[in-house]
Design an enzyme around this catalytic site. Structure first.
Site, PDB file in Angstrom:
ATOM      1  N   LYS A 229      39.194  80.068  11.888  1.00 48.43           N
ATOM      2  CA  LYS A 229      38.657  79.579  10.589  1.00 48.43           C
ATOM      3  C   LYS A 229      37.231  79.836  10.538  1.00 48.43           C
ATOM      4  O   LYS A 229      36.512  79.848  11.836  1.00 48.43           O
ATOM      5  CB  LYS A 229      39.147  78.198  10.232  1.00 48.43           C
ATOM      6  CG  LYS A 229      40.478  78.229   9.784  1.00 48.43           C
ATOM      7  CD  LYS A 229      40.901  77.183   8.799  1.00 48.43           C
ATOM      8  CE  LYS A 229      42.287  77.370   8.284  1.00 48.43           C
ATOM      9  NZ  LYS A 229      43.084  76.359   8.059  1.00 48.43           N
ATOM     10  N   ARG A 263      49.304  75.941  13.443  1.00 48.70           N
ATOM     11  CA  ARG A 263      49.604  77.384  12.674  1.00 48.70           C
ATOM     12  C   ARG A 263      48.551  78.473  13.058  1.00 48.70           C
ATOM     13  O   ARG A 263      47.313  78.113  13.011  1.00 48.70           O
ATOM     14  CB  ARG A 263      49.501  76.723  11.141  1.00 48.70           C
ATOM     15  CG  ARG A 263      49.569  77.960  10.150  1.00 48.70           C
ATOM     16  CD  ARG A 263      49.189  77.491   8.554  1.00 48.70           C
ATOM     17  NE  ARG A 263      49.568  78.473   7.770  1.00 48.70           N
ATOM     18  CZ  ARG A 263      48.636  79.373   7.195  1.00 48.70           C
ATOM     19  NH1 ARG A 263      47.387  79.425   7.928  1.00 48.70           N
ATOM     20  NH2 ARG A 263      49.069  80.265   6.683  1.00 48.70           N
TER      21      ARG A 263
HETATM   22  C1  9MG Z   1      48.116  78.235   3.919  1.00 47.91           C
HETATM   23  N1  9MG Z   1      47.364  77.810   5.090  1.00 47.91           N
HETATM   24  C2  9MG Z   1      45.998  77.943   5.412  1.00 47.91           C
HETATM   25  N2  9MG Z   1      45.427  77.450   6.293  1.00 47.91           N
HETATM   26  C3  9MG Z   1      46.304  76.372   6.438  1.00 47.91           C
HETATM   27  C4  9MG Z   1      46.469  75.161   7.276  1.00 47.91           C
HETATM   28  O1  9MG Z   1      45.327  74.889   8.028  1.00 47.91           O
HETATM   29  N3  9MG Z   1      47.355  74.246   7.100  1.00 47.91           N
HETATM   30  C5  9MG Z   1      48.321  74.670   6.358  1.00 47.91           C
HETATM   31  N4  9MG Z   1      49.475  73.757   6.270  1.00 47.91           N
HETATM   32  N5  9MG Z   1      48.486  75.630   5.492  1.00 47.91           N
HETATM   33  C6  9MG Z   1      47.564  76.353   5.598  1.00 47.91           C
END
Ligand code: 9MG
Length: 284
Positions: A229, A263
């Site tokens: 990110k 994730r």
């Molecule tokens: C789709 N998406 C992109 N970033 C995300 C994040 O940090 N958490 C979740 N649940 N979905 C995300």
């Protein structure tokens, strides 16, 4: 690890899967958008997307999260038809395998179709606020990830402001979780995600990471998505494809504070890092 970071719910139930939350789990990201922010749209083609998903499974992913609409800052929405055309063939193919299929969508029509096609998790960055979304999930047995987002992807990074970001985000998520439970979704099917990077500045994101035990103390399992990110770019000065070390560091910090689903784009490296962390912490 502080006591408050021990998850109260021992299991996350989603469709035919039940994840034991005494250890962390890895959700591999499969973006099938032409312009996804951190993989440059590499998996827009079905065969390549499937091959990549299978590699993530071999690398140790417990869950594959398929997304057909970009949620990166500034992204425009896509139509239901386009989103379905991107995600449905993948859901159908991956649902045959021993992996939980998650679909990242805000649209109730997409949720209904992917659940019918075998998805086990709805990952909604909008926390089921679209009219009809809650009802679709309640009528099924899938798990749901409720994520916090301030505004919408197109505008969310325009001067986000909070009083206390941790308690505001927690209160929002608990209210959405209670709405799910009141609609008949079992508590064990609900996961909370503070929404790192969604309508937050760097200091907000770091406060949320530090404050994860506050989310864990709600009793709901916590998921975190920090992978590649932009705040990691702000901290390191690295381009999006050079943020592996930063992503692993932030992911481990989240797990140490009680997150139980990460994730990530880089499954193999994250699984290795978690193996070492679990050995040190004596997590079986
Ligand atoms: C789709 N998406 C992109 N970033 C995300 C994040 O940090 N958490 C979740 N649940 N979905 C995300």
């Amino acid at each position: 690890m502080p006591d408050s970071a021990v998850p109260a719910a021992p299991v996350f139930r989603c469709g035919r899967f039940a994840f034991d939350l005494s250890r962390p789990h890895v959700m591999g990201i499969l973006n099938v958008t032409p312009n996804s922010f951190s993989d440059g749209g590499r998996y827009f083609n079905l065969a390549r997307a499937l091959a990549h998903a299978k590699q993530m499974i071999r690398d140790g992913a417990d869950i594959i999260d398929i997304g057909g609409e970009s949620t990166r800052p500034g992204a425009d929405p896509v139509s239901t038809a386009d989103e379905l055309a991107r995600v449905l063939p993948l859901v159908e193919a991956l649902a045959q395998l021993e992996v939980a299929v998650s679909v990242d969508t805000r649209k109730p029509e997409v949720m209904r179709a992917v659940i019918e096609a075998g998805a086990s998790i709805v990952n909604d960055v909008n926390a089921l606020r679209a009219p009809g979304a809650l009802e679709v999930v309640a009528a099924s047995d899938v798990g749901v990830c409720l994520m916090h987002m301030r505004g919408e992807p197109r505008t969310m990074q325009v001067a986000p402001q909070y009083g206390n970001v941790v308690t505001e985000v927690r209160d929002f998520l608990v209210a959405r979780a209670e709405a799910c439970v009141a609609s008949g979704v079992a508590r064990e099917r609900v996961v909370l995600d503070p929404g790192y990077g969604f309508g937050k500045r760097l200091d907000h994101n770091l406060s949320l990471l530090r404050g994860l035990p506050v989310f864990v103390a709600t009793g709901y399992p916590v998921m975190m998505g920090v992978s590649r990110k932009s705040s990691l770019g702000e901290l390191t000065g690295r381009a999006v494809d050079q943020r592996l070390a930063a992503s692993i560091a932030a992911g481990l910090a989240a797990v140490a504070r009680g997150a139980r689903i990460l994730r990530v784009h880089d499954v193999r490296e994250t699984v290795d890092a978690l193996k070492v962390w679990m050995a040190i912490e004596r997590v079986e």
